[in-house]
Enzyme design. Structure first.
Site, PDB file in Angstrom:
ATOM      1  N   PRO A  36       0.837  -1.217   0.000  1.00 37.29           N
ATOM      2  CA  PRO A  36       0.000   0.000   0.000  1.00 37.29           C
ATOM      3  C   PRO A  36       0.866   1.258   0.000  1.00 37.29           C
ATOM      4  CG  PRO A  36      -0.439  -1.374   1.940  1.00 37.29           C
ATOM      5  CD  PRO A  36       0.718  -1.979   1.235  1.00 37.29           C
ATOM      6  N   GLU A  37       0.502   2.184  -0.861  1.00 37.65           N
ATOM      7  CA  GLU A  37       1.166   3.486  -0.867  1.00 37.65           C
ATOM      8  C   GLU A  37       0.112   4.531  -0.493  1.00 37.65           C
ATOM      9  OE1 GLU A  37       3.670   4.245  -4.225  1.00 37.65           O
ATOM     10  OE2 GLU A  37       4.404   2.195  -4.315  1.00 37.65           O
TER      11      GLU A  37
END
Ligand code: ZN
Length: 269
Positions: A2-3
């Site tokens: 996840p960014e």
């Protein structure tokens, strides 16, 4: 992994699904993810607390609780935090969950367990985030600020973008995408960045991240789904050997600071 766009997506889904909820109980299925806190302490502190707001700082999902507490969820490699309507059917990799009324729950799912959940006094958060760089999507984030972060840096631009003390939220995917959009080579030395390059990069980062958030909503229908990068219409990331959308030349990949870096050598300089 996840960014920023995924973390922002999770927060917006929580606002949609779980505004104003109250935590009835906390269940810790993997104690190492909340260490050094103990499961009993966590459960005791959050029991009966109302969630007064959700927020994001870098890749942290924040749940502000009443009486001045905040739960901070670090997503790590595979973490995902979301609302489920019925806690009797918990997701497979649930590590910590918070029971709400009417059987609903807030769930921290994390297959590879590199994430964690910490409880802080809300007033301590500024100190917790003291080493974090600016938020690229904040109204007040300027190209001069980005340039200033690189004032004493000597190395290449892409590892700089991954350094969360310079600017937060860019991981391997969106750093590569932002550099492509700005037509800057990942290996360009920071001292060779002129004002036009900093301006282009600043604009590209904001545009790329905003588009990624919109795309995340486009490809997912519920808070439980987790968008994969290949669904997010990347221009260079993961496209080794495919045609550049600008010049039709092949996208290349090399390893830079231990990370796979995708770029178009013809139109990024
Ligand atoms: Zn190209």
């Amino acid at each position: 992994m996840p960014e920023l766009p995924e973390a922002e997506y999770m927060v917006r889904r929580l606002v949609e699904c779980a505004t104003g909820v109250r935590i009835r109980e906390a269940t810790v299925l993997r104690a190492s993810l909340i260490a050094p806190q103990s499961p009993d302490d966590l459960a005791e502190t959050v029991r009966g607390r109302k969630v007064v707001g959700y927020a994001r700082r870098a890749k942290n999902v924040l749940l502000h609780l009443d009486r001045g507490w905040t739960l901070r969820v670090q997503l790590g490699m595979t973490g995902h935090f979301y609302w489920v309507p019925d806690a009797r059917v918990l997701p497979r990799f649930t590590r910590v969950w918070f029971g709400l009324s009417n059987r609903a729950a807030l769930v921290f799912e994390d297959a590879r367990t590199f994430g964690n959940v910490h409880l802080h006094r809300t007033e301590e958060l500024a100190a917790v985030f003291a080493d974090y760089g600016p938020e690229p999507l904040d109204e007040g984030f300027t190209w001069q600020q980005l340039k200033g972060s690189g004032a004493r840096a000597k190395g290449p631009i892409k590892p700089f973008l991954l350094d969360q003390s310079k600017v937060v939220g860019l991981g391997n995917i969106w750093a590569a995408e932002s550099l492509y959009a700005a037509r800057i080579a990942p290996g360009r030395a920071i001292p060779e960045m002129d004002d036009a390059a900093w301006k282009a990069l600043h604009r590209a980062i904001r545009k790329t991240l905003s588009a990624a958030i919109e795309n995340t909503f486009r490809v997912t229908r519920s808070g439980e789904e987790f968008p994969e990068a290949d669904l997010l219409a990347c221009a260079v990331y993961g496209r080794l050997g495919e045609a550049c959308r600008r010049c039709k030349g092949p996208i290349e990949r090399f390893v830079q600071a231990g990370r796979s870096t995708f770029h178009c050598p013809a139109c990024q300089r």
